[in-house]
Design an enzyme around this catalytic site. Sequence first.
Site, PDB file in Angstrom:
ATOM      1  N   SER A  64       0.791  -1.233   0.000  1.00  0.00           N
ATOM      2  CA  SER A  64       0.000   0.000   0.000  1.00  0.00           C
ATOM      3  C   SER A  64       0.821   1.280   0.000  1.00  0.00           C
ATOM      4  O   SER A  64       0.260   2.360  -0.184  1.00  0.00           O
ATOM      5  CB  SER A  64      -0.930   0.023   1.205  1.00  0.00           C
ATOM      6  OG  SER A  64      -2.023  -0.806   0.954  1.00  0.00           O
ATOM      7  N   LYS A 115       0.370   3.482  -2.916  1.00  0.00           N
ATOM      8  CA  LYS A 115      -0.877   4.215  -3.207  1.00  0.00           C
ATOM      9  C   LYS A 115      -0.700   5.735  -3.345  1.00  0.00           C
ATOM     10  O   LYS A 115      -1.181   6.321  -4.316  1.00  0.00           O
ATOM     11  CB  LYS A 115      -1.931   3.898  -2.145  1.00  0.00           C
ATOM     12  CG  LYS A 115      -2.432   2.443  -2.203  1.00  0.00           C
ATOM     13  CD  LYS A 115      -3.306   2.133  -0.997  1.00  0.00           C
ATOM     14  CE  LYS A 115      -3.855   0.720  -1.017  1.00  0.00           C
ATOM     15  NZ  LYS A 115      -4.582   0.414   0.224  1.00  0.00           N
ATOM     16  N   TYR A 130      -3.114  -2.618 -10.362  1.00  0.00           N
ATOM     17  CA  TYR A 130      -3.098  -2.404  -8.904  1.00  0.00           C
ATOM     18  C   TYR A 130      -2.235  -3.480  -8.215  1.00  0.00           C
ATOM     19  O   TYR A 130      -1.396  -3.169  -7.366  1.00  0.00           O
ATOM     20  CB  TYR A 130      -4.534  -2.408  -8.359  1.00  0.00           C
ATOM     21  CG  TYR A 130      -4.572  -2.369  -6.850  1.00  0.00           C
ATOM     22  CD1 TYR A 130      -4.224  -1.215  -6.153  1.00  0.00           C
ATOM     23  CD2 TYR A 130      -4.918  -3.506  -6.114  1.00  0.00           C
ATOM     24  CE1 TYR A 130      -4.226  -1.190  -4.761  1.00  0.00           C
ATOM     25  CE2 TYR A 130      -4.929  -3.483  -4.723  1.00  0.00           C
ATOM     26  CZ  TYR A 130      -4.577  -2.329  -4.059  1.00  0.00           C
ATOM     27  OH  TYR A 130      -4.563  -2.302  -2.684  1.00  0.00           O
TER      28      TYR A 130
HETATM   29  N1  GLU Z   1      -2.047  -5.363  -1.863  1.00  0.00           N
HETATM   30  C1  GLU Z   1      -2.652  -5.224  -0.566  1.00  0.00           C
HETATM   31  C2  GLU Z   1      -4.162  -5.320  -0.684  1.00  0.00           C
HETATM   32  O1  GLU Z   1      -4.712  -4.730  -1.565  1.00  0.00           O
HETATM   33  C3  GLU Z   1      -2.218  -3.929   0.053  1.00  0.00           C
HETATM   34  C4  GLU Z   1      -2.731  -3.718   1.471  1.00  0.00           C
HETATM   35  C5  GLU Z   1      -1.790  -2.902   2.362  1.00  0.00           C
HETATM   36  O2  GLU Z   1      -0.578  -2.889   2.157  1.00  0.00           O
HETATM   37  O3  GLU Z   1      -2.305  -2.261   3.326  1.00  0.00           O
HETATM   38  O4  GLU Z   1      -4.816  -5.979   0.064  1.00  0.00           O
END
Ligand code: GLU
Length: 314
Positions: A60, A63, A186
């Site tokens: 994440s 993001k 993603y």
């Molecule tokens: N790829 C993970 C998901 O989408 C990322 C979640 C995270 O790092 O908080 O569940």
Amino acid sequence: MQELIEELYHRYLPIREGKLADYIPELAKANPDSFGISLVTAQGQCYEVGDCGRKFTIQSISKPFVYGIALEDFGREEVLRRVGVEPTGDAFNSIIRLDEASKRPYNPMVNAGAIATSNLIAGASPADRLNRLMAVFAAYVGHEVNPDMAVFLSERSTGHRNRAIAHLMLNFRMIGPNVDEILDLYFQQCSLLVTSSDLAWMAATLANGGVNPGSGVRALPRQYVRDLLSVMFTCGLYDFSGEWAYRVGLPAKSGVGGGMLAVAPGRLGIGVYSPLLDERGTSVRAIRVCQELSSRLGLHVFDQTESILSESGS
Ligand code: GLU
């Protein structure tokens, strides 16, 4: 600075609280003892201790940086039309919270908003969009970055909740019908391999107004740096964001791969890796390290209020 991070490394290394993420099966293979702390100043000086060269997936933490690409490619108003900037107080993978009236995801840090944001990377094909993403991340870290194929495939085959989120957004026409392409991008952005050192360089680039202080390469137009830092500050730690802002006072982002970065604007970037996570999916050691660095170095963004007022004579 070096002595300070070595002290923190030795103090927090014995902590065994937390557990490895296992909802993405590949992530459960991490070494729970791994621990690296990296600091890079806005001038490009680097201080490190521990497993700073150990690679892990960014998850994440990607993001806010993809949000930056979306802002650059589509502009603030169009991005705001698709993804809000309101904290939810919910967990990262919360499925139900789309704004009632607009059907927008609340912010680009929860998975719904992040998936909608991945849909806002310009490019004529999935390969173009992935190349654009990787080029921007390379500018932030100062070298090429690549996805970990095993983690990508692991998440792609088990990410049913994210698939459900994406289909719900398709139902409301917030993303297009190419759901699988959007999700692949993603999952690819989440599986990019980085080190704690890379995270510190990414954070230092934001601390330095969007220019990597080592290479001098601009990774993000200056006008969008504040947008990134604002959403990281208010939403970066999900349902822990308020307490984090109160106690640590730095824009930060965690990932279930065990990484965390924090930005002290104009001053420095912090990158920490330790894969043992608390119940919110945030690295236990990384939280402690950032908390202590913030208080020992006086990094809380509002710590300066008093001196600014007295300097202006009010
Ligand atoms: N790829 C993970 C998901 O989408 C990322 C979640 C995270 O790092 O908080 O569940």
